[in-house]
Design an enzyme around this catalytic site. Sequence first.
Site, PDB file in Angstrom:
ATOM      1  N   TYR A   1       0.863  -1.184   0.000  1.00 39.16           N
ATOM      2  CA  TYR A   1       0.000   0.000   0.000  1.00 39.16           C
ATOM      3  C   TYR A   1       0.895   1.228   0.000  1.00 39.16           C
ATOM      4  O   TYR A   1       1.883   1.283   0.733  1.00 39.16           O
ATOM      5  CB  TYR A   1      -0.894  -0.003   1.234  1.00 39.16           C
TER       6      TYR A   1
ATOM      7  N   ASP B   1       9.344   2.799  -0.528  1.00 39.90           N
ATOM      8  CA  ASP B   1       8.324   3.462   0.272  1.00 39.90           C
ATOM      9  C   ASP B   1       8.568   3.074   1.729  1.00 39.90           C
ATOM     10  O   ASP B   1       8.193   1.984   2.166  1.00 39.90           O
ATOM     11  CB  ASP B   1       6.919   3.057  -0.192  1.00 39.90           C
TER      12      ASP B   1
ATOM     13  N   LYS C   1       4.682   9.087   8.756  1.00 40.51           N
ATOM     14  CA  LYS C   1       4.471   8.471  10.077  1.00 40.51           C
ATOM     15  C   LYS C   1       5.482   8.956  11.125  1.00 40.51           C
ATOM     16  O   LYS C   1       5.317  10.038  11.660  1.00 40.51           O
ATOM     17  CB  LYS C   1       4.419   6.941   9.913  1.00 40.51           C
TER      18      LYS C   1
HETATM   19  C1  LIG Z   1       0.743   4.724   5.778  1.00 39.42           C
HETATM   20  C2  LIG Z   1       1.438   4.496   4.499  1.00 39.42           C
HETATM   21  C3  LIG Z   1       1.284   5.358   3.390  1.00 39.42           C
HETATM   22  C4  LIG Z   1       0.289   6.471   3.393  1.00 39.42           C
HETATM   23  O1  LIG Z   1       0.567   7.453   4.330  1.00 39.42           O
HETATM   24  P1  LIG Z   1      -0.636   8.450   4.786  1.00 39.42           P
HETATM   25  O2  LIG Z   1       0.048   9.398   5.715  1.00 39.42           O
HETATM   26  O3  LIG Z   1      -1.664   7.582   5.425  1.00 39.42           O
HETATM   27  O4  LIG Z   1      -1.138   9.099   3.555  1.00 39.42           O
HETATM   28  C5  LIG Z   1       2.051   5.126   2.275  1.00 39.42           C
HETATM   29  N1  LIG Z   1       2.924   4.110   2.217  1.00 39.42           N
HETATM   30  C6  LIG Z   1       3.104   3.260   3.251  1.00 39.42           C
HETATM   31  C7  LIG Z   1       4.100   2.163   3.123  1.00 39.42           C
HETATM   32  C8  LIG Z   1       2.355   3.413   4.408  1.00 39.42           C
HETATM   33  O5  LIG Z   1       2.502   2.531   5.405  1.00 39.42           O
END
Ligand SMILES: *Cc1c(COP(=O)(O)O)cnc(C)c1O
Length: 435
Positions: A145, A240, A268
């Site tokens: 994701y 990511d 995060k």
């Molecule tokens: C949480 C997450 C996102 C999205 O971040 P948001 O701040 O919720 O938009 C993208 N990539 C990864 C791997 C994530 O865990």
Amino acid sequence: MRDRPKSLAAFERAKRWIPGGVNSPARAFGAVGGTPPFIARGEGAYLWDIDGNCYIDYVGSWGPMILGHCHPRVVAALREALEKGTSFGAPTEAETRLAELIVETVPSVEKVRLVNSGTEAVMSALRLARGYTGRSKIVKFAGCYHGHVDSLLVAAGSSAATLGVPSSPGVPPAVAQDTLVLRYNDADEVREAFGRLGEQIAAVIVEPVAGNMGCVPGRQEFLQTLRDLTAQYGALLIFDEVMSGFRLALGGAQALYGITPDLTTLGKIIGGGLPVGAYGGRAEIMDHILPAGKVFQAGTLSGNPLATAAGIATLEVLRETDPFSTLERMSRRLAAGVRAAAEEAGVPCYIGRRGSMMTIFFTPHPVANWDSAAACDTAAFARFFHTMLDYGVYLPCSQFEAMFLSAAHSDEDIDAAIAAAREGFAEVQAAGGMS
Ligand SMILES: *Cc1c(COP(=O)(O)O)cnc(C)c1O
């Protein structure tokens, strides 16, 4: 299931004004049934709901709260920033400080741009990769994701390694068609795709340790293949690390694996519980962003003083205290205790784990990709989840999310979670075991 009358009433009221009653779908308990506790406050490793129940928090706001809730240094930094004004839309020294901390720590990052969420970081990194390479196609992996970016809300077509189809209404097929969806941890599929379309691929984006199909670590050889092929074909490799950054090690997953991507997305933890994202990489690539270069990306609240203050405090505490070996030790103990409890109850589980990210998969088989994750018994997970909640252990409300430890968790918190897991597995067994 324990009664939570105030939370139940609050949820009913929320649903009148907010779609589904929540501002992000995972919070609604759709995958496990029942209704969510509404949270009143958090401190350290604990959450309290508005009904007065206390939980050991193994969600940590889905990743950011690696220091626990209300860490004194973060609270103090926020107080100090608050007194000085909350947004200027003009440069501040704090932004440079956060950028400097990220560059000093994350191996691949020479320059970094701050944004407001992980989604925004990914969206911007993709635009930069396409602007830099002059190519359109993106490779992603099923089960990873990357936020709710249109071009990544795609599912694999009828056969693997075909171009993607939208996985949400509102994503135009034309956008999805530029995304190839491949199997995670399958190097052969990536080789085949590059052999066919390599010259058209702008970037490969991957969670080096996936956390969004449950915790599924990438294999060294798989990630190395991504590095080699993108380099060979002139495509960019994007790690990511919105979840894994500052979580698995100070330098993120790339430091653990010793693989250097071209671009990295963060979020995060770098916001310390406030909304932040970032994307960074080699200076030569990053300098294609406006106003240094021509790729457009902007944000009214980007580099916001409050978010920046919380982020700096969090990263500084992480650098000073280096909690990662302690987190690894506690996480390993939790996994061992849960595994023993599952065996005792006769409920065979597979535990996916890397550092302080972990998932208890309700399947006897190893989970290495989305196909094997999707084969889990989600009804058994739901029963386990609700029993844990009743015993005061707050887990992610889906089989396909990672749980997190924080530096605020104690050995007693781990023991309490293992004891609750015994009850959880007994409940699963009493309901007929796993299907
Ligand atoms: C949480 C997450 C996102 C999205 O971040 P948001 O701040 O919720 O938009 C993208 N990539 C990864 C791997 C994530 O865990």
